[in-house]
Design an enzyme around this catalytic site. Structure first.
Site, PDB file in Angstrom:
ATOM      1  N   ARG A  22       7.371   2.850  -4.321  1.00  0.00           N
ATOM      2  CA  ARG A  22       8.022   2.459  -3.068  1.00  0.00           C
ATOM      3  C   ARG A  22       9.297   3.245  -2.897  1.00  0.00           C
ATOM      4  O   ARG A  22      10.107   3.321  -3.822  1.00  0.00           O
ATOM      5  CB  ARG A  22       8.380   0.974  -3.092  1.00  0.00           C
ATOM      6  CG  ARG A  22       7.154   0.149  -3.102  1.00  0.00           C
ATOM      7  CD  ARG A  22       7.381  -1.176  -2.478  1.00  0.00           C
ATOM      8  NE  ARG A  22       6.186  -1.955  -2.758  1.00  0.00           N
ATOM      9  CZ  ARG A  22       6.162  -3.252  -2.846  1.00  0.00           C
ATOM     10  NH1 ARG A  22       7.263  -3.941  -2.662  1.00  0.00           N
ATOM     11  NH2 ARG A  22       5.042  -3.871  -3.087  1.00  0.00           N
ATOM     12  N   SER A 113       4.359  -3.609   1.067  1.00  0.00           N
ATOM     13  CA  SER A 113       4.196  -5.058   1.019  1.00  0.00           C
ATOM     14  C   SER A 113       5.120  -5.788   1.991  1.00  0.00           C
ATOM     15  O   SER A 113       5.068  -5.576   3.180  1.00  0.00           O
ATOM     16  CB  SER A 113       4.396  -5.531  -0.417  1.00  0.00           C
ATOM     17  OG  SER A 113       4.102  -6.884  -0.531  1.00  0.00           O
ATOM     18  N   HIS A 114       6.017  -6.604   1.461  1.00  0.00           N
ATOM     19  CA  HIS A 114       6.884  -7.451   2.276  1.00  0.00           C
ATOM     20  C   HIS A 114       8.164  -6.738   2.682  1.00  0.00           C
ATOM     21  O   HIS A 114       8.985  -7.316   3.379  1.00  0.00           O
ATOM     22  CB  HIS A 114       7.229  -8.699   1.464  1.00  0.00           C
ATOM     23  CG  HIS A 114       7.724  -8.339   0.095  1.00  0.00           C
ATOM     24  ND1 HIS A 114       6.888  -7.866  -0.887  1.00  0.00           N
ATOM     25  CD2 HIS A 114       8.971  -8.316  -0.427  1.00  0.00           C
ATOM     26  CE1 HIS A 114       7.583  -7.586  -1.967  1.00  0.00           C
ATOM     27  NE2 HIS A 114       8.855  -7.845  -1.718  1.00  0.00           N
ATOM     28  N   LYS A 126       0.047   2.772  -3.433  1.00  0.00           N
ATOM     29  CA  LYS A 126      -0.386   2.135  -4.672  1.00  0.00           C
ATOM     30  C   LYS A 126      -1.795   2.588  -4.998  1.00  0.00           C
ATOM     31  O   LYS A 126      -2.652   2.643  -4.116  1.00  0.00           O
ATOM     32  CB  LYS A 126      -0.351   0.616  -4.478  1.00  0.00           C
ATOM     33  CG  LYS A 126      -0.717  -0.144  -5.740  1.00  0.00           C
ATOM     34  CD  LYS A 126      -0.343  -1.597  -5.619  1.00  0.00           C
ATOM     35  CE  LYS A 126      -1.173  -2.303  -4.585  1.00  0.00           C
ATOM     36  NZ  LYS A 126      -1.197  -3.738  -4.788  1.00  0.00           N
ATOM     37  N   ASP A 277       2.276 -11.707   4.490  1.00  0.00           N
ATOM     38  CA  ASP A 277       3.277 -10.641   4.486  1.00  0.00           C
ATOM     39  C   ASP A 277       2.730  -9.342   5.068  1.00  0.00           C
ATOM     40  O   ASP A 277       1.635  -9.317   5.649  1.00  0.00           O
ATOM     41  CB  ASP A 277       3.808 -10.410   3.063  1.00  0.00           C
ATOM     42  CG  ASP A 277       2.782  -9.744   2.163  1.00  0.00           C
ATOM     43  OD1 ASP A 277       1.572  -9.971   2.382  1.00  0.00           O
ATOM     44  OD2 ASP A 277       3.176  -8.989   1.255  1.00  0.00           O
ATOM     45  N   ASP A 279       1.266  -6.642   3.988  1.00  0.00           N
ATOM     46  CA  ASP A 279      -0.067  -6.149   3.631  1.00  0.00           C
ATOM     47  C   ASP A 279      -1.075  -7.262   3.357  1.00  0.00           C
ATOM     48  O   ASP A 279      -2.179  -6.986   2.871  1.00  0.00           O
ATOM     49  CB  ASP A 279       0.016  -5.201   2.425  1.00  0.00           C
ATOM     50  CG  ASP A 279       0.585  -5.885   1.196  1.00  0.00           C
ATOM     51  OD1 ASP A 279       1.386  -6.828   1.360  1.00  0.00           O
ATOM     52  OD2 ASP A 279       0.231  -5.494   0.071  1.00  0.00           O
ATOM     53  N   ASP A 281      -1.161  -9.885   1.221  1.00  0.00           N
ATOM     54  CA  ASP A 281      -1.492 -10.479  -0.073  1.00  0.00           C
ATOM     55  C   ASP A 281      -0.642 -11.700  -0.414  1.00  0.00           C
ATOM     56  O   ASP A 281      -0.979 -12.451  -1.319  1.00  0.00           O
ATOM     57  CB  ASP A 281      -1.454  -9.431  -1.208  1.00  0.00           C
ATOM     58  CG  ASP A 281      -0.121  -8.723  -1.322  1.00  0.00           C
ATOM     59  OD1 ASP A 281       0.790  -9.008  -0.520  1.00  0.00           O
ATOM     60  OD2 ASP A 281      -0.007  -7.870  -2.219  1.00  0.00           O
ATOM     61  N   ARG A 282       0.449 -11.916   0.319  1.00  0.00           N
ATOM     62  CA  ARG A 282       1.276 -13.093   0.031  1.00  0.00           C
ATOM     63  C   ARG A 282       0.958 -14.231   0.991  1.00  0.00           C
ATOM     64  O   ARG A 282       0.377 -14.012   2.053  1.00  0.00           O
ATOM     65  CB  ARG A 282       2.757 -12.757   0.191  1.00  0.00           C
ATOM     66  CG  ARG A 282       3.243 -11.766  -0.815  1.00  0.00           C
ATOM     67  CD  ARG A 282       4.742 -11.605  -0.740  1.00  0.00           C
ATOM     68  NE  ARG A 282       5.185 -10.782  -1.856  1.00  0.00           N
ATOM     69  CZ  ARG A 282       6.410 -10.734  -2.310  1.00  0.00           C
ATOM     70  NH1 ARG A 282       7.359 -11.459  -1.748  1.00  0.00           N
ATOM     71  NH2 ARG A 282       6.724  -9.962  -3.329  1.00  0.00           N
ATOM     72  N   THR A 344       5.743 -10.195 -14.595  1.00  0.00           N
ATOM     73  CA  THR A 344       5.698 -10.147 -13.133  1.00  0.00           C
ATOM     74  C   THR A 344       4.876  -8.952 -12.656  1.00  0.00           C
ATOM     75  O   THR A 344       5.001  -7.855 -13.192  1.00  0.00           O
ATOM     76  CB  THR A 344       7.130 -10.052 -12.604  1.00  0.00           C
ATOM     77  OG1 THR A 344       7.804 -11.266 -12.939  1.00  0.00           O
ATOM     78  CG2 THR A 344       7.171  -9.852 -11.110  1.00  0.00           C
ATOM     79  N   GLU A 363       1.871 -16.219  -8.611  1.00  0.00           N
ATOM     80  CA  GLU A 363       3.251 -15.841  -8.876  1.00  0.00           C
ATOM     81  C   GLU A 363       4.162 -16.648  -7.959  1.00  0.00           C
ATOM     82  O   GLU A 363       3.784 -16.980  -6.829  1.00  0.00           O
ATOM     83  CB  GLU A 363       3.467 -14.359  -8.583  1.00  0.00           C
ATOM     84  CG  GLU A 363       2.710 -13.432  -9.494  1.00  0.00           C
ATOM     85  CD  GLU A 363       3.235 -12.010  -9.360  1.00  0.00           C
ATOM     86  OE1 GLU A 363       4.069 -11.624 -10.188  1.00  0.00           O
ATOM     87  OE2 GLU A 363       2.833 -11.302  -8.421  1.00  0.00           O
ATOM     88  N   LYS A 376      -3.637 -10.388  -5.173  1.00  0.00           N
ATOM     89  CA  LYS A 376      -3.365 -11.683  -4.584  1.00  0.00           C
ATOM     90  C   LYS A 376      -3.839 -11.659  -3.140  1.00  0.00           C
ATOM     91  O   LYS A 376      -4.017 -10.581  -2.566  1.00  0.00           O
ATOM     92  CB  LYS A 376      -1.896 -12.049  -4.707  1.00  0.00           C
ATOM     93  CG  LYS A 376      -0.916 -11.026  -4.181  1.00  0.00           C
ATOM     94  CD  LYS A 376       0.480 -11.430  -4.596  1.00  0.00           C
ATOM     95  CE  LYS A 376       1.507 -10.444  -4.067  1.00  0.00           C
ATOM     96  NZ  LYS A 376       2.120  -9.651  -5.127  1.00  0.00           N
TER      97      LYS A 376
HETATM   98  C1  G1P Z   1       8.048  -8.663  -6.472  1.00  0.00           C
HETATM   99  C2  G1P Z   1       7.688 -10.043  -6.970  1.00  0.00           C
HETATM  100  C3  G1P Z   1       6.433  -9.969  -7.802  1.00  0.00           C
HETATM  101  C4  G1P Z   1       5.315  -9.320  -7.005  1.00  0.00           C
HETATM  102  C5  G1P Z   1       5.775  -7.974  -6.468  1.00  0.00           C
HETATM  103  C6  G1P Z   1       4.734  -7.340  -5.545  1.00  0.00           C
HETATM  104  O1  G1P Z   1       8.327  -7.819  -7.574  1.00  0.00           O
HETATM  105  O2  G1P Z   1       8.733 -10.625  -7.692  1.00  0.00           O
HETATM  106  O3  G1P Z   1       6.074 -11.264  -8.210  1.00  0.00           O
HETATM  107  O4  G1P Z   1       4.174  -9.144  -7.791  1.00  0.00           O
HETATM  108  O5  G1P Z   1       6.977  -8.133  -5.732  1.00  0.00           O
HETATM  109  O6  G1P Z   1       4.449  -8.144  -4.443  1.00  0.00           O
HETATM  110  P1  G1P Z   1       9.807  -7.515  -8.082  1.00  0.00           P
HETATM  111  O7  G1P Z   1      10.586  -7.004  -6.903  1.00  0.00           O
HETATM  112  O8  G1P Z   1      10.381  -8.830  -8.534  1.00  0.00           O
HETATM  113  O9  G1P Z   1       9.647  -6.540  -9.197  1.00  0.00           O
HETATM  114 ZN    ZN Z   2       2.309  -7.812  -0.184  1.00  0.00          ZN
END
Ligand code: G1P
Ligand code: ZN
Length: 543
Positions: A22, A113-114, A126, A277, A279, A281-282, A344, A363, A376
């Site tokens: 990212r 992602s988010h 990814k 979110d 993409d 997955d959340r 994580t 998670e 997820k």
């Molecule tokens: C964060 C979340 C983790 C998740 C990841 C991808 O990672 O904490 O649980 O799997 O985003 O969605 P982090 O920024 O904490 O490394």
């Molecule tokens: Zn995501």
């Protein structure tokens, strides 16, 4: 059509983090940046000649251009076929499913992602392996090593592929197969859940609101919730995916989805609310006047999954990331199944799912999923909740009250300090690490430390060891605090402080979480000196 071999030099920092590489979108858009990384992926996985890949993303700014570059590079690398979601779109769980369904050798998912999208926001790439899941560390390490020795990348000199409608075409020698991004995924959902019972619930006046946050799940939610399940038109809001997510932050939590929280408050609110979110997955789950924490959601889903046809035979095991609350551990105990704690990041669940050691995973960061894919899955969680609500005939609030009465409650919150100076954040973590052996027995803000460790994970399937995955500190009275640094940020460091308190007293099951956790929050500050090391008096985001 000719293949150009472009000389290049290694770009530092092309190391995939918690979930892919990212960076700022403008970094990815620099000439050669994406190309270097994609070539490193191809080299790192041992070449893609003759292979089939899946490609798609969440539609954020640069998604379309990146897809074209990747297709031309895949063609130059000798791939046999790339299966692409129409418009270069695929939610992360749909991409995972497509890799598995089509027995592809892997896939590239374009998403941060988010994280927000747009030219001044974030982009990401990814690589997922043949099981449909994020590449494990051995593979991401190989990609990183390949990036460090990269001298050239290869790209086909050709016109852009037409991704606007389903069908097959050639790009050089390679076949580009454009598929409907939604249909296969929606069929899978229909096999896992009792759509008739959910349809009857919705027909009986049960109202839902799904907030797609202008991100990828809009079309998926429309197809599933409105078209296949009959939710009232208008139940899906912010349903049109936009390259900048409407300027928002597509992270489904009470801070960034405050609109939805507002809409779920009061007697006129819908019965069920959810969001996903960037993409897809959340997930975030709400009832009327209730927010279900992701950790609690995982526990409730584990306790009730057998009510859905896809899980009628029960669960073989569950897994949670280490910082996720231990609410699901209590359920696993009651069910007599194993509960694994992993570092994580979803990539650590892959082996457990493949080996049949876990059926459900989750998670605390709003991620829940199962062995149906290797990511997820936001809409999956929404549908499982709907299936449970339909069978039990209770409200979300009633289900939570029942759950806590039976298993006790794990008050939980995560405090994020975003964009802090990296050195200070590292000093905080290193300082804790250096003191681990001496902490047990000492008291902080009145709470005695019962255990202290730098979490290391020994994968029971492949024997790999992942160290330094977060500092975990047990406190008296069933409390716990975890400190770790984010591996997905693109600016400075983000310190995450995870706070938990197990409460079994029936008289104390319905308190405000921040109030219930106040002693743990004070102990965390006393333990780590958050303000001293970060210069921050309060977290930026509390979830
Ligand atoms: C964060 C979340 C983790 C998740 C990841 C991808 O990672 O904490 O649980 O799997 O985003 O969605 P982090 O920024 O904490 O490394
Ligand atoms: Zn995501």
């Amino acid at each position: 059509m000719t293949i150009t071999t472009q000389a290049t030099t290694p770009i530092p920092g092309q190391k995939p983090g918690t979930s892919g590489l990212r960076k700022k979108t403008r970094v990815f858009m620099q000439p050669g940046y994406l190309e270097n990384f994609v070539q490193s992926v191809f080299n790192g996985v041992g070449g893609i000649e003759g292979r089939t890949l899946v490609l798609g993303g969440d539609g954020r700014h640069f998604n379309d251009r990146a897809a074209q570059i990747i297709l031309k590079m895949a063609a130059a690398a000798g791939a046999a076929r790339v299966i692409v979601g129409q418009g270069a779109l695929l939610s992360t769980p749909a991409a995972s499913h497509l890799i598995r369904l089509r027995k592809a050798d892997g896939g590239l998912v374009l998403s941060a992602s988010h994280n927000p999208g747009g030219p001044d926001a974030d982009f990401g790439v990814k690589y997922n392996i043949a099981n449909g899941g994020p590449a494990p560390e051995a593979v991401t390490d190989a990609i990183h090593r390949a990036s460090e020795g990269l001298r050239a990348y290869r790209i086909l000199d050709a016109a852009d592929a037409d991704l606007s409608r389903p069908g097959e075409a050639r790009l050089g020698e390679m076949i580009v197969e454009v598929v409907d991004p939604v249909a296969d995924y929606a069929d899978l959902m229909e096999r896992l859940f009792d759509f008739d019972t959910i349809r009857a619930l919705l027909a009986g006046g049960f109202r839902l609101r799904f907030d797609a946050m202008h991100a990828i799940t809009g079309p998926y939610a429309r197809a599933l919730l409105e078209d296949r399940l009959g939710a009232a038109p208008g139940s899906i809001v912010n349903a049109t995916p936009l390259p900048d997510f409407g300027g928002g932050h597509p992270d489904p939590n009470p801070v960034w989805a405050a609109d939805l929280v507002g809409a779920m408050t009061g007697p006129e609110a819908p019965d069920f609310g959810a969001a996903s979110d960037g993409d897809g997955d959340r997930n975030m789950i709400l009832g009327r006047d209730v927010y279900v924490t992701p950790s609690d959601s995982l526990a409730v889903l584990a306790a009730n999954a057998h009510l859905a046809p896809g899980y009628a035979d029960g669960l073989r095991g569950v897994a949670r990331s280490m910082p996720t609350s231990r609410a699901v551990d209590v359920v696993a105990d009651a069910l007599g199944i194993p509960c694994h704690a992993t570092p994580t990041g979803w990539k650590f669940f892959g082996n457990l799912l493949d080996a049949g050691q876990a059926t459900l995973c989750g998670e605390e960061s709003a991620g829940t999923g199962s062995d149906h894919v290797r990511e997820k899955d936001g809409l999956w969680a929404v549908l499982l909740w709907l299936n449970i609500l339909a069978v039990r005939g209770q409200s979300v609030a009633e289900i939570m009250a029942d759950h806590w009465a039976r298993f006790g409650r794990h008050y939980y919150s995560r405090h994020d300090y975003e964009g802090v100076e990296a050195e200070g954040a590292a000093r905080l973590i290193d300082g804790l690490r250096a003191r681990l052996a001496t902490l047990p027995g000492q008291s902080f803000a009145g709470l005695a430390v019962t255990a202290a460790e730098d979490f290391a994970y020994h994968d029971p399937v492949d024997g790999s060891v992942s160290r330094a995955q977060g500092v975990q500190i047990g406190l008296e009275g069933g409390a716990r605090v975890v400190f770790r640094l984010s591996g997905t940020g693109t600016e400075g460091a983000t310190l995450r402080v995870y706070l938990e308190l197990a409460e079994a007293d029936p008289a104390r099951l319905h308190d405000d979480p921040q109030t219930a956790l106040a002693p743990v929050i004070a102990a965390a500050e006393a333990l780590a000196g958050i303000t001293r090391h970060t210069g921050r008096k309060a977290p930026d985001v509390i979830t």
